[in-house]
Scaffold this motif. Structure first.
Motif, PDB file in Angstrom:
ATOM      1  N   GLU A 138       1.079  -1.322  -0.029  1.00 42.37           N
ATOM      2  CA  GLU A 138      -0.114  -0.002   0.012  1.00 42.37           C
ATOM      3  C   GLU A 138       0.864   1.066   0.006  1.00 42.37           C
ATOM      4  N   TRP A 139       2.054   1.143   0.629  1.00 41.34           N
ATOM      5  CA  TRP A 139       2.895   2.355   0.811  1.00 41.34           C
ATOM      6  C   TRP A 139       3.535   2.653  -0.805  1.00 41.34           C
ATOM      7  N   ILE A 140       4.280   1.396  -1.284  1.00 34.94           N
ATOM      8  CA  ILE A 140       4.583   1.527  -2.280  1.00 34.94           C
ATOM      9  C   ILE A 140       3.565   1.983  -3.589  1.00 34.94           C
ATOM     10  N   GLN A 148       6.975   8.791  -7.713  1.00 34.17           N
ATOM     11  CA  GLN A 148       8.341   8.210  -7.133  1.00 34.17           C
ATOM     12  C   GLN A 148       8.942   7.061  -7.535  1.00 34.17           C
ATOM     13  N   LEU A 149       8.157   6.115  -7.797  1.00 25.80           N
ATOM     14  CA  LEU A 149       8.516   4.733  -8.307  1.00 25.80           C
ATOM     15  C   LEU A 149       7.830   4.674  -9.628  1.00 25.80           C
ATOM     16  N   ARG A 150       8.482   3.469 -10.526  1.00 26.87           N
ATOM     17  CA  ARG A 150       7.799   3.099 -11.893  1.00 26.87           C
ATOM     18  C   ARG A 150       6.589   2.540 -11.483  1.00 26.87           C
ATOM     19  N   HIS A 151       5.690   2.627 -12.458  1.00 29.95           N
ATOM     20  CA  HIS A 151       4.141   1.770 -12.231  1.00 29.95           C
ATOM     21  C   HIS A 151       4.467   0.644 -12.663  1.00 29.95           C
ATOM     22  N   ASP A 152       4.185  -0.332 -11.589  1.00 28.44           N
ATOM     23  CA  ASP A 152       4.363  -1.959 -11.723  1.00 28.44           C
ATOM     24  C   ASP A 152       3.571  -2.368 -10.693  1.00 28.44           C
ATOM     25  N   ASP A 153       3.375  -3.748 -10.314  1.00 31.32           N
ATOM     26  CA  ASP A 153       2.631  -4.369  -9.289  1.00 31.32           C
ATOM     27  C   ASP A 153       3.000  -4.039  -8.002  1.00 31.32           C
ATOM     28  N   PRO A 154       2.521  -3.333  -7.242  1.00 27.05           N
ATOM     29  CA  PRO A 154       3.050  -2.923  -5.866  1.00 27.05           C
ATOM     30  C   PRO A 154       3.284  -4.099  -4.880  1.00 27.05           C
ATOM     31  N   HIS A 155       2.432  -5.190  -5.220  1.00 30.20           N
ATOM     32  CA  HIS A 155       2.197  -6.393  -4.121  1.00 30.20           C
ATOM     33  C   HIS A 155       3.588  -7.123  -4.514  1.00 30.20           C
ATOM     34  N   PHE A 156       3.839  -7.251  -5.980  1.00 27.60           N
ATOM     35  CA  PHE A 156       5.015  -7.757  -6.367  1.00 27.60           C
ATOM     36  C   PHE A 156       6.300  -7.068  -5.985  1.00 27.60           C
ATOM     37  N   LEU A 198      15.525   0.827  -5.635  1.00 30.10           N
ATOM     38  CA  LEU A 198      15.118   2.247  -6.155  1.00 30.10           C
ATOM     39  C   LEU A 198      15.715   2.111  -7.526  1.00 30.10           C
ATOM     40  N   ARG A 199      16.985   1.681  -7.847  1.00 36.52           N
ATOM     41  CA  ARG A 199      17.261   1.805  -9.271  1.00 36.52           C
ATOM     42  C   ARG A 199      16.820   0.884 -10.165  1.00 36.52           C
ATOM     43  N   ALA A 200      15.980  -0.307  -9.829  1.00 42.42           N
ATOM     44  CA  ALA A 200      15.212  -1.116 -10.464  1.00 42.42           C
ATOM     45  C   ALA A 200      13.951  -0.665 -10.878  1.00 42.42           C
ATOM     46  N   PHE A 201      13.264   0.029  -9.869  1.00 34.10           N
ATOM     47  CA  PHE A 201      11.995   0.717 -10.157  1.00 34.10           C
ATOM     48  C   PHE A 201      12.051   2.391 -10.047  1.00 34.10           C
ATOM     49  N   ALA A 202      13.146   3.126 -10.725  1.00 38.67           N
ATOM     50  CA  ALA A 202      13.039   4.443 -10.767  1.00 38.67           C
ATOM     51  C   ALA A 202      12.338   4.610 -11.805  1.00 38.67           C
ATOM     52  N   PRO A 203      11.522   5.777 -11.835  1.00 41.27           N
ATOM     53  CA  PRO A 203      10.519   6.422 -12.808  1.00 41.27           C
ATOM     54  C   PRO A 203      10.968   6.566 -14.362  1.00 41.27           C
TER      55      PRO A 203
END
Length: 218
Positions: A138-140, A148-156, A198-203
């Protein structure tokens, strides 16, 4: 019917004694811990335990719930624009908690008892690791919405981050191998895990206009 969970503000010294007793007894006896033993350690009667918590399962759930609240406090307490700081607080709290000797021992005992007490083990997992992952997801998700993070599945993403933070350290403890048993080493690993995440999911960077497009507007 089980009583409603106690808000943190309503917990008193008796609750803390009971919760400390549960943690100590889980490390000794796993899920074979008895309410009688909890009452003896906490200095109260079994009747008091049942009237206040309802059942052994509910008592264990509340102890785990308190741990989850403490583990996610870093995510709730920092500014929304301090993404790395929030994740570092979460990561160091997580590692510090699971490196406490009684916690590591309790995890070993619960794992050993899981086949004998499958329903209780599943409940502990849902209330502990499952709920922790849900809160982090939920926080992600909110960080994704803020860009702040790339759009992806937050649970994964949450499950991956927790796995990265844990690494192989808990397996090392289970097999009595050397592990990250000092705060400095844990913090360095937390930083490596968080920065890698953070590098993997940078916007994604905004696409730059092609040079021909730039000339077309000149």
């Amino acid at each position: 019917m089980n009583p409603a969970p106690l808000p943190a503000a309503d917990m008193d010294a008796r609750d803390l004694r009971v919760f400390d007793a549960v943690r100590e007894l889980l490390a000794r006896h796993g899920m074979q811990m008895s309410m009688e033993a909890v009452a003896q350690h906490a200095g109260c009667s079994k009747q008091t335990l049942y009237s206040r918590y309802g059942s052994k399962q509910e008592l264990m759930r509340r102890v785990v719930e308190r741990h989850v609240c403490r583990a996610t406090a870093g995510l709730r307490g920092l500014r929304e624009d301090d993404l790395r700081g929030s994740l570092m607080q979460f990561a160091t709290d997580y590692l510090d908690h699971f490196n406490q000797p009684h916690v590591a021992q309790a995890c070993r005992m619960i794992s050993a008892d899981a086949a004998q007490f499958p329903e209780e083990a599943r409940s502990l997992w849902r209330d502990g690791a499952g709920t922790l992952t849900l809160h982090l997801a939920e926080w992600i998700e909110s960080a994704i919405a803020r860009g702040q993070l790339r759009h992806d599945d937050p649970h994964f993403m949450a499950e991956l981050l927790i796995s990265m933070i844990g690494g192989q350290d808990f397996d090392r403890q289970r097999f009595h191998m050397p592990h990250r048993d000092d705060a400095g080493t844990r913090r360095r690993w937390a930083g490596f895990s968080v920065d890698s995440f953070l590098r993997a999911f940078a916007p994604a960077a905004s696409p730059q206009p092609h040079s021909n497009q730039l000339r077309s507007f000149s």
